[in-house]
Design an enzyme around this catalytic site. Structure first.
Site: not given
Length: 99
Positions: A73, A75, A77
């Site tokens: 998540h 990465q 994001h």
């Protein structure tokens, strides 16, 4: 490790929010505020990249991070925030030209 991952998420989220605010500022004609928000977004992305670099360096030194949904998540994001910021810069320029 989780603290660093959460920093990556937090700074990416802050950068994304600034970029989106920059678009809204440009849309309403406040280009100076839009410029400041894009600069703030860039500064927050540097902090996110620093967190990411810490994770990469740890792995390079043999402290391999366990893959988790939280890491994926973070990465994801970061990558989507970079795209949003790049597009926000373009939107600000387009709004300037239209007016």
């Amino acid at each position: 490790m989780e603290e660093i991952i959460l920093q990556l998420i937090m700074h990416s989220g802050d950068a994304r929010s600034c970029a989106m605010e920059a678009i809204q500022s440009a849309k309403s004609g406040d280009y100076e505020k839009a410029k400041c928000l894009l600069e703030e977004s860039a500064d927050k992305l540097i902090l996110a990249h620093n967190a990411q670099t810490t994770l990469i360096q740890a792995e390079a030194n043999g402290n391999k991070a366990e893959f988790s949904l939280l890491l994926i998540h973070a990465q994801d994001h970061l990558m989507s925030t970079i795209t949003v910021k790049d597009l926000a810069e373009e939107f600000v320029e387009i709004y300037k030209r239209i007016r």
